[in-house]
Design a protein around this motif. Structure first.
Motif, mmCIF file in Angstrom:
data_model
loop_
_atom_site.group_PDB
_atom_site.id
_atom_site.type_symbol
_atom_site.label_atom_id
_atom_site.label_comp_id
_atom_site.label_asym_id
_atom_site.label_seq_id
_atom_site.Cartn_x
_atom_site.Cartn_y
_atom_site.Cartn_z
ATOM 1 N N UNK A 260 0.848 -1.189 0.000
ATOM 2 C CA UNK A 260 0.000 0.000 0.000
ATOM 3 C C UNK A 260 0.883 1.238 0.000
ATOM 4 N N UNK A 261 0.707 2.096 -1.003
ATOM 5 C CA UNK A 261 1.528 3.291 -1.150
ATOM 6 C C UNK A 261 0.660 4.539 -1.225
ATOM 7 N N UNK A 262 1.128 5.600 -0.592
ATOM 8 C CA UNK A 262 0.528 6.915 -0.766
ATOM 9 C C UNK A 262 1.557 7.756 -1.514
ATOM 10 N N UNK A 263 1.178 8.279 -2.687
ATOM 11 C CA UNK A 263 2.145 8.936 -3.573
ATOM 12 C C UNK A 263 1.739 10.383 -3.841
ATOM 13 N N UNK A 264 2.676 11.296 -3.695
ATOM 14 C CA UNK A 264 2.450 12.728 -3.929
ATOM 15 C C UNK A 264 3.485 13.235 -4.925
ATOM 16 N N UNK A 266 4.455 11.935 -7.614
ATOM 17 C CA UNK A 266 5.318 10.856 -8.071
ATOM 18 C C UNK A 266 6.252 10.308 -7.010
ATOM 19 N N UNK A 267 6.227 10.885 -5.809
ATOM 20 C CA UNK A 267 7.139 10.462 -4.743
ATOM 21 C C UNK A 267 6.351 9.746 -3.641
ATOM 22 N N UNK A 268 6.851 8.592 -3.212
ATOM 23 C CA UNK A 268 6.188 7.793 -2.185
ATOM 24 C C UNK A 268 6.260 8.518 -0.838
ATOM 25 N N UNK A 269 5.109 8.753 -0.230
ATOM 26 C CA UNK A 269 5.054 9.438 1.052
ATOM 27 C C UNK A 269 4.892 8.471 2.220
ATOM 28 N N UNK A 270 4.089 7.433 1.998
ATOM 29 C CA UNK A 270 3.785 6.495 3.077
ATOM 30 C C UNK A 270 3.694 5.091 2.502
ATOM 31 N N UNK A 271 4.235 4.123 3.249
ATOM 32 C CA UNK A 271 4.230 2.719 2.820
ATOM 33 C C UNK A 271 3.685 1.855 3.954
ATOM 34 N N UNK A 272 2.779 0.942 3.584
ATOM 35 C CA UNK A 272 2.307 -0.047 4.556
ATOM 36 C C UNK A 272 2.255 -1.394 3.854
#
Length: 326
Positions: A260-264, A266-272
């Protein structure tokens, strides 16, 4: 109006050429051009959610973001592209029918019942063969469109086929439609080269002020600069994507894993990371290491290569992790 038959087939260079004739040539222009194996995504789209990453990588397909909005399209050497640039009053700028009319006239002269349908499509028997898009700045418009002539339909569908469950975002989505090649509807077969000349001849006959134009060395150098500094960069083609959340899972030898990625920008902000795998070391170290890294395969590989992945994900490899990140 300058009439240009552009011979380059480099997608990065050609999309840069579109910008050049729009922003740096004062005269109105008409240009015919081709791209070799490329996906051209709309200005406001999330690039990764529009393409089949594995298919694109396997077939060496280039991915380029264009200036105009609209949906993603596949280009190959069986596809012909055309561009108009025109200066005028803002009231007449957005006019898809105006710029597609010469194409319809050529096809109708060849006995093909081609029509303008919907917002910006040209169709034959209800099947799309041309998508069109426009970009407007101040009192100038760039209108460009695709013309499927003898394209490889398996590549059209394969390159653009993506899993809609992977991404959650607000980006403009491409709407799949039934497509067809112009060549399948011609009563008398002609080559793409002959078709190209018929279009150019018709434009010259229609616009009395049409003058043939060849790019100068100065033009080509300026286009190359735009290509290298903008259209060939990850930052433009992927980093300009709207924010999105990404989720993908897979079964591996070591068990199931879900990324699970949160991307802003084009850059990954949060990974689970979830799954039923076993681990020796705390996977939060990997999650943290992937933060503030571009959502781009090689840069992610560089980070993961610094860790003994087997100790974080038993019986898994870097390739297993990469597979659930795109």
């Amino acid at each position: 109006m300058l009439c240009i038959y552009h011979r380059s087939v480099d997608p990065y260079f050609n999309i840069a050429t579109d910008e050049y004739i729009f922003k740096h040539i004062n005269e109105d222009c008409f240009m015919l051009w081709q791209n070799d194996n490329a996906i051209i995504v709309g200005k406001h789209q999330n690039t990764l959610s529009e393409i089949n990453v594995d298919y694109v990588k396997e077939h060496g397909i280039k991915v380029v973001r264009r200036l105009s909005g609209g949906g993603a399209v596949y280009h190959d050497m069986g596809n012909l592209n055309y561009s108009f640039t025109k200066t005028g009053d803002s009231s007449e700028m957005v006019d898809f029918k105006k710029y597609t009319l010469p194409i319809l006239e050529v096809l109708q002269s060849l006995g093909v019942d081609a029509r303008f349908e919907g917002r910006n499509d040209l169709t034959i028997d209800g099947k799309k063969f041309s998508g069109n898009a426009e970009h407007i700045f101040k009192n100038k418009v760039l209108h460009h469109g695709t013309l499927l002539f003898t394209s490889e339909m398996k590549n059209v569908s394969g390159a653009l086929k993506i899993n809609p469950l992977k991404y959650s975002d607000k980006a403009v989505k491409s709407v799949p439609k039934r497509v067809t090649n112009i060549s399948e509807h011609l009563k008398t077969p002609i080559t793409l080269e002959e078709f190209t000349h018929k279009i150019m001849d018709h434009i010259i006959a229609t616009y009395a002020d049409c003058v043939s134009y060849e790019f100068s060395e100065e033009d080509l150098a300026a286009i190359q600069k735009i290509r290298d500094e903008k259209y060939a960069t990850w930052e433009w083609n992927y980093g300009k994507s709207p924010d999105y959340n990404f989720k993908k899972g897979a079964r591996t030898e070591g068990g199931t894993i879900e990324m699970n990625l949160n991307v802003h920008k084009g850059v990954i902000q949060k990974v689970k990371i979830y799954g039923d795998f076993f681990n020796e070391k705390d996977i939060s170290e990997i999650e943290k290491a992937l933060e503030n890294i571009p959502h781009e395969e090689q840069q992610i590989r560089n980070i993961l290569s610094k860790y003994e992945i087997e100790k974080y994900f038993h019986k898994m490899t870097i390739d297993d992790l990469i597979a659930v990140m795109f």
